[in-house]
Design a protein around this motif. Structure first.
Motif, PDB file in Angstrom:
ATOM      1  N   ALA A 291       0.826  -1.210   0.000  1.00  0.00           N
ATOM      2  CA  ALA A 291       0.000   0.000   0.000  1.00  0.00           C
ATOM      3  C   ALA A 291       0.862   1.262   0.000  1.00  0.00           C
ATOM      4  O   ALA A 291       0.488   2.278  -0.595  1.00  0.00           O
ATOM      5  N   LEU A 292       2.009   1.198   0.678  1.00  0.00           N
ATOM      6  CA  LEU A 292       2.950   2.322   0.726  1.00  0.00           C
ATOM      7  C   LEU A 292       4.308   1.813   0.241  1.00  0.00           C
ATOM      8  O   LEU A 292       5.177   1.480   1.054  1.00  0.00           O
ATOM      9  N   PRO A 293       4.500   1.707  -1.062  1.00  0.00           N
ATOM     10  CA  PRO A 293       5.713   1.089  -1.607  1.00  0.00           C
ATOM     11  C   PRO A 293       6.992   1.743  -1.093  1.00  0.00           C
ATOM     12  O   PRO A 293       7.063   2.969  -0.950  1.00  0.00           O
ATOM     13  N   LEU A 294       7.983   0.923  -0.813  1.00  0.00           N
ATOM     14  CA  LEU A 294       9.292   1.409  -0.395  1.00  0.00           C
ATOM     15  C   LEU A 294      10.118   1.772  -1.615  1.00  0.00           C
ATOM     16  O   LEU A 294       9.897   1.251  -2.714  1.00  0.00           O
ATOM     17  N   PRO A 295      11.109   2.652  -1.470  1.00  0.00           N
ATOM     18  CA  PRO A 295      11.999   2.975  -2.595  1.00  0.00           C
ATOM     19  C   PRO A 295      12.700   1.715  -3.104  1.00  0.00           C
ATOM     20  O   PRO A 295      13.032   0.816  -2.331  1.00  0.00           O
ATOM     21  N   ARG A 296      12.945   1.686  -4.399  1.00  0.00           N
ATOM     22  CA  ARG A 296      13.523   0.505  -5.031  1.00  0.00           C
ATOM     23  C   ARG A 296      14.858   0.112  -4.409  1.00  0.00           C
ATOM     24  O   ARG A 296      15.122  -1.058  -4.169  1.00  0.00           O
ATOM     25  N   ASP A 297      15.723   1.104  -4.137  1.00  0.00           N
ATOM     26  CA  ASP A 297      17.034   0.772  -3.591  1.00  0.00           C
ATOM     27  C   ASP A 297      16.921   0.212  -2.176  1.00  0.00           C
ATOM     28  O   ASP A 297      17.721  -0.638  -1.767  1.00  0.00           O
ATOM     29  N   GLU A 298      15.907   0.652  -1.443  1.00  0.00           N
ATOM     30  CA  GLU A 298      15.703   0.126  -0.099  1.00  0.00           C
ATOM     31  C   GLU A 298      15.208  -1.322  -0.153  1.00  0.00           C
ATOM     32  O   GLU A 298      15.652  -2.170   0.632  1.00  0.00           O
ATOM     33  N   VAL A 299      14.304  -1.604  -1.074  1.00  0.00           N
ATOM     34  CA  VAL A 299      13.830  -2.979  -1.270  1.00  0.00           C
ATOM     35  C   VAL A 299      14.999  -3.883  -1.641  1.00  0.00           C
ATOM     36  O   VAL A 299      15.166  -4.972  -1.075  1.00  0.00           O
ATOM     37  N   ASP A 300      15.826  -3.433  -2.573  1.00  0.00           N
ATOM     38  CA  ASP A 300      16.978  -4.243  -2.997  1.00  0.00           C
ATOM     39  C   ASP A 300      17.911  -4.523  -1.822  1.00  0.00           C
ATOM     40  O   ASP A 300      18.425  -5.637  -1.677  1.00  0.00           O
ATOM     41  N   GLY A 301      18.129  -3.513  -0.982  1.00  0.00           N
ATOM     42  CA  GLY A 301      19.004  -3.694   0.168  1.00  0.00           C
ATOM     43  C   GLY A 301      18.439  -4.674   1.172  1.00  0.00           C
ATOM     44  O   GLY A 301      19.182  -5.504   1.730  1.00  0.00           O
ATOM     45  N   LEU A 302      17.133  -4.613   1.412  1.00  0.00           N
ATOM     46  CA  LEU A 302      16.500  -5.532   2.354  1.00  0.00           C
ATOM     47  C   LEU A 302      16.538  -6.961   1.835  1.00  0.00           C
ATOM     48  O   LEU A 302      16.771  -7.908   2.598  1.00  0.00           O
ATOM     49  N   VAL A 303      16.303  -7.136   0.539  1.00  0.00           N
ATOM     50  CA  VAL A 303      16.374  -8.478  -0.050  1.00  0.00           C
ATOM     51  C   VAL A 303      17.785  -9.037   0.070  1.00  0.00           C
ATOM     52  O   VAL A 303      17.981 -10.185   0.496  1.00  0.00           O
ATOM     53  N   ALA A 304      18.757  -8.234  -0.279  1.00  0.00           N
ATOM     54  CA  ALA A 304      20.148  -8.698  -0.254  1.00  0.00           C
ATOM     55  C   ALA A 304      20.584  -9.068   1.158  1.00  0.00           C
ATOM     56  O   ALA A 304      21.223 -10.119   1.372  1.00  0.00           O
ATOM     57  N   SER A 305      20.223  -8.242   2.142  1.00  0.00           N
ATOM     58  CA  SER A 305      20.618  -8.559   3.522  1.00  0.00           C
ATOM     59  C   SER A 305      19.898  -9.803   4.016  1.00  0.00           C
ATOM     60  O   SER A 305      20.465 -10.608   4.773  1.00  0.00           O
ATOM     61  N   GLY A 306      18.663  -9.998   3.580  1.00  0.00           N
ATOM     62  CA  GLY A 306      17.921 -11.202   3.949  1.00  0.00           C
ATOM     63  C   GLY A 306      18.540 -12.455   3.376  1.00  0.00           C
ATOM     64  O   GLY A 306      18.651 -13.484   4.061  1.00  0.00           O
ATOM     65  N   VAL A 307      18.972 -12.392   2.117  1.00  0.00           N
ATOM     66  CA  VAL A 307      19.624 -13.543   1.485  1.00  0.00           C
ATOM     67  C   VAL A 307      20.919 -13.885   2.215  1.00  0.00           C
ATOM     68  O   VAL A 307      21.203 -15.062   2.488  1.00  0.00           O
ATOM     69  N   ARG A 308      21.694 -12.881   2.550  1.00  0.00           N
ATOM     70  CA  ARG A 308      22.973 -13.138   3.224  1.00  0.00           C
ATOM     71  C   ARG A 308      22.757 -13.742   4.605  1.00  0.00           C
ATOM     72  O   ARG A 308      23.500 -14.649   5.017  1.00  0.00           O
ATOM     73  N   ALA A 309      21.729 -13.268   5.317  1.00  0.00           N
ATOM     74  CA  ALA A 309      21.431 -13.853   6.627  1.00  0.00           C
ATOM     75  C   ALA A 309      20.985 -15.308   6.472  1.00  0.00           C
ATOM     76  O   ALA A 309      21.384 -16.179   7.259  1.00  0.00           O
ATOM     77  N   PHE A 310      20.189 -15.569   5.448  1.00  0.00           N
ATOM     78  CA  PHE A 310      19.732 -16.940   5.183  1.00  0.00           C
ATOM     79  C   PHE A 310      20.918 -17.860   4.893  1.00  0.00           C
ATOM     80  O   PHE A 310      21.004 -18.969   5.444  1.00  0.00           O
ATOM     81  N   LEU A 311      21.831 -17.395   4.060  1.00  0.00           N
ATOM     82  CA  LEU A 311      22.969 -18.241   3.682  1.00  0.00           C
ATOM     83  C   LEU A 311      23.893 -18.499   4.866  1.00  0.00           C
ATOM     84  O   LEU A 311      24.515 -19.570   4.938  1.00  0.00           O
ATOM     85  N   ARG A 312      23.988 -17.563   5.792  1.00  0.00           N
ATOM     86  CA  ARG A 312      24.811 -17.803   6.970  1.00  0.00           C
ATOM     87  C   ARG A 312      24.269 -18.978   7.791  1.00  0.00           C
ATOM     88  O   ARG A 312      25.020 -19.676   8.469  1.00  0.00           O
ATOM     89  N   GLY A 313      22.963 -19.197   7.699  1.00  0.00           N
ATOM     90  CA  GLY A 313      22.366 -20.293   8.440  1.00  0.00           C
ATOM     91  C   GLY A 313      22.252 -21.593   7.654  1.00  0.00           C
ATOM     92  O   GLY A 313      22.227 -22.665   8.267  1.00  0.00           O
ATOM     93  N   TYR A 314      22.227 -21.506   6.311  1.00  0.00           N
ATOM     94  CA  TYR A 314      21.907 -22.677   5.507  1.00  0.00           C
ATOM     95  C   TYR A 314      22.981 -23.124   4.518  1.00  0.00           C
ATOM     96  O   TYR A 314      22.835 -24.199   3.932  1.00  0.00           O
ATOM     97  N   GLN A 315      24.020 -22.339   4.332  1.00  0.00           N
ATOM     98  CA  GLN A 315      25.088 -22.813   3.445  1.00  0.00           C
ATOM     99  C   GLN A 315      25.921 -23.867   4.174  1.00  0.00           C
ATOM    100  O   GLN A 315      26.207 -23.711   5.369  1.00  0.00           O
ATOM    101  N   PRO A 316      26.324 -24.905   3.485  1.00  0.00           N
ATOM    102  CA  PRO A 316      27.190 -25.915   4.125  1.00  0.00           C
ATOM    103  C   PRO A 316      28.496 -25.282   4.606  1.00  0.00           C
ATOM    104  O   PRO A 316      29.038 -24.390   3.941  1.00  0.00           O
ATOM    105  N   ARG A 317      28.941 -25.710   5.753  1.00  0.00           N
ATOM    106  CA  ARG A 317      30.192 -25.185   6.305  1.00  0.00           C
ATOM    107  C   ARG A 317      31.354 -26.079   5.877  1.00  0.00           C
ATOM    108  O   ARG A 317      31.218 -27.263   5.794  1.00  0.00           O
TER     109      ARG A 317
END
Length: 207
Positions: free
Chosen positions: A181-207
């Motif tokens: 309903a209140l869209p976020l700026p594109r660069d902010e969305v991209d940053g949130l997605v990227a940080s989310g992916v990196r947090a996910f990989l820290r937990g799920y990538q094989p060590r």
């Protein structure tokens, strides 16, 4: 004659979608839908015997299927072949949240569903869930299981990994934008997605 009947039905659907998205289910009346659609209440009942409840169910299910199809296309397009796991998941995540902007009418209904969940028939909620969200989650879990089998992710529960992934890449975007309903700026969305992916990989990538 058949063409005019279809036009009436489509007008009713458009009107109902607008009113439900604006006022929610409990506050919407058949009279309000009729006024928005430019038809009589009798015409609505001629097309939809159970009136408001039937209209709401059809609109919610149709919207869920539409989003389902768009998200399956995103899964197929961005996760079919992985060459760089982090980069590919970030591209996928950016595409995944795009429907918030592309289908505003549907997500207006989703906002109302969330707000009125205690007042809606359980069978309607189940139908919506099965028409869209659960089917997409199962498809994404299958793809994540493929990433596990390829040694790119490590988990014994691909579905749980999917839920963690989706919350990390889109949870804050959904909350702060109120389902688009209140869209976020594109660069902010991209940053949130990227940080989310990196947090996910820290937990799920094989060590």
């Amino acid at each position: 004659m058949a063409g005019r009947l279809m036009e009436k039905r489509e007008a009713i659907m458009r009107g109902a979608r607008t009113v439900f998205g604006r006022d929610g289910y409990t506050r919407t009346s058949v009279d309000a839908i009729a006024k928005e659609a430019g038809v009589s209440t009798r015409t609505i009942y001629n097309h939809f015997e159970n009136g408001k409840a039937e209209l709401f169910r059809i609109i919610v299910e149709e919207g869920a299927v539409q989003i389902h199809d768009a998200q399956l296309d995103v899964i197929d397009r961005w996760l079919r072949k992985i060459t760089d796991l982090e980069a590919d998941l970030i591209d996928f995540g950016r595409a995944w949240v795009e429907p918030l902007n592309v289908f505003p009418d549907h997500f207006a209904l989703v906002r109302q569903l969330r707000a009125e969940v205690g007042h809606l028939p359980p069978e309607l909620l189940k139908a919506w869930d099965e028409a869209g969200p659960r089917r997409v989650e199962r498809a994404l879990a299958e793809r994540f299981q493929g990433l596990v089998d390829d040694g790119l992710l490590e988990t014994d529960d691909a579905r749980r990994a999917v839920m963690h992934f989706l919350h990390l890449i889109s949870g804050e975007i959904i909350d702060r934008s109120y389902y688009g309903a209140l869209p976020l700026p594109r660069d902010e969305v991209d940053g949130l997605v990227a940080s989310g992916v990196r947090a996910f990989l820290r937990g799920y990538q094989p060590r």
